[in-house]
Design a protein around this motif. Structure first.
Motif, mmCIF file in Angstrom:
data_model
loop_
_atom_site.group_PDB
_atom_site.id
_atom_site.type_symbol
_atom_site.label_atom_id
_atom_site.label_comp_id
_atom_site.label_asym_id
_atom_site.label_seq_id
_atom_site.Cartn_x
_atom_site.Cartn_y
_atom_site.Cartn_z
ATOM 1 N N ALA A 65 0.812 -1.209 0.000
ATOM 2 C CA ALA A 65 0.000 0.000 0.000
ATOM 3 C C ALA A 65 0.848 1.264 0.000
ATOM 4 O O ALA A 65 0.361 2.330 -0.347
ATOM 5 N N LYS A 69 -1.828 4.471 2.767
ATOM 6 C CA LYS A 69 -2.694 3.292 2.806
ATOM 7 C C LYS A 69 -4.177 3.652 2.648
ATOM 8 O O LYS A 69 -4.900 2.991 1.916
ATOM 9 N N LEU A 70 -4.609 4.691 3.301
ATOM 10 C CA LEU A 70 -6.019 5.087 3.231
ATOM 11 C C LEU A 70 -6.421 5.438 1.799
ATOM 12 O O LEU A 70 -7.483 5.018 1.320
ATOM 13 N N VAL A 73 -6.721 2.230 -0.182
ATOM 14 C CA VAL A 73 -7.964 1.514 0.147
ATOM 15 C C VAL A 73 -9.141 2.136 -0.608
ATOM 16 O O VAL A 73 -9.969 1.417 -1.178
ATOM 17 N N LYS A 74 -9.204 3.467 -0.635
ATOM 18 C CA LYS A 74 -10.296 4.145 -1.351
ATOM 19 C C LYS A 74 -10.276 3.814 -2.845
ATOM 20 O O LYS A 74 -11.317 3.541 -3.436
ATOM 21 N N LYS A 77 -11.321 0.227 -3.423
ATOM 22 C CA LYS A 77 -12.780 0.144 -3.245
ATOM 23 C C LYS A 77 -13.497 0.611 -4.509
ATOM 24 O O LYS A 77 -14.413 -0.049 -5.000
ATOM 25 N N LEU A 84 -15.937 -1.211 1.876
ATOM 26 C CA LEU A 84 -14.778 -0.605 2.538
ATOM 27 C C LEU A 84 -13.983 -1.648 3.326
ATOM 28 O O LEU A 84 -12.752 -1.694 3.251
ATOM 29 N N LYS A 85 -14.676 -2.501 4.058
ATOM 30 C CA LYS A 85 -14.004 -3.527 4.867
ATOM 31 C C LYS A 85 -13.224 -4.494 3.972
ATOM 32 O O LYS A 85 -12.068 -4.824 4.262
ATOM 33 N N LYS A 88 -10.161 -2.831 2.463
ATOM 34 C CA LYS A 88 -9.112 -2.696 3.475
ATOM 35 C C LYS A 88 -8.422 -4.040 3.690
ATOM 36 O O LYS A 88 -7.192 -4.105 3.800
ATOM 37 N N GLU A 89 -9.185 -5.130 3.752
ATOM 38 C CA GLU A 89 -8.597 -6.454 3.935
ATOM 39 C C GLU A 89 -7.697 -6.826 2.754
ATOM 40 O O GLU A 89 -6.633 -7.416 2.936
ATOM 41 N N VAL A 91 -6.043 -4.721 0.812
ATOM 42 C CA VAL A 91 -4.832 -3.902 0.912
ATOM 43 C C VAL A 91 -3.942 -4.416 2.045
ATOM 44 O O VAL A 91 -2.723 -4.510 1.884
ATOM 45 N N ASP A 92 -4.545 -4.760 3.182
ATOM 46 C CA ASP A 92 -3.764 -5.275 4.313
ATOM 47 C C ASP A 92 -3.106 -6.612 3.984
ATOM 48 O O ASP A 92 -2.051 -6.927 4.515
#
Length: 124
Positions: A65, A69-70, A73-74, A77, A84-85, A88-89, A91-92
């Motif tokens: 990421a 990171k944020l 994630v966007k 998405k 969103l969840k 995020k998963e 990307v993580d």
């Protein structure tokens, strides 16, 4: 004509190791590059210049990421339609495929958008 058919049958029956040895002999003794030899063998030895099949399906892989990171994630998405969840998963859990089986143009577009967001991306 019988000699050509016999040669073709011998070429088809070669093992991977024998093909490599043949490529080495063609390169070292006759100056023929192995890639050119592979095309001739794939064309059945007729020298017709069969085109090498070009890859048409690509996978976009998120390697990391990065610092933003944020933002990544966007973008994930938006590009994937995930919640969103789930985004995020994904990307993580990098390295992970963001999209698979896409065209080269779409893969390049996805890579550009993710890279702009700060991600490290690879096209496979």
């Amino acid at each position: 004509m019988a000699d050509v058919k016999s040669l073709a049958e011998q070429l088809v029956g070669l093992t991977v190791k024998e093909v490599q040895e043949l490529a080495d002999v063609l390169k070292n003794e006759y100056g023929i590059e192995p890639a050119a030899a592979a095309v001739v063998v794939a064309a059945g030895g007729d020298g017709g210049g069969a085109a090498v099949e070009e890859k048409t399906s690509f996978n976009v892989v998120l390697k990391s990421a990065g610092a933003s990171k944020l933002n990544v994630v966007k973008v994930v998405k938006d590009l994937t339609g995930l919640g969103l969840k789930e985004a995020k998963e994904l990307v993580d859990g990098a390295p992970k495929s963001v999209k698979e089986g896409v065209s080269k143009a779409e893969a390049e577009d996805l890579k550009a958008k993710l890279t702009e967001a700060g991600a490290d991306v690879e096209i496979q």
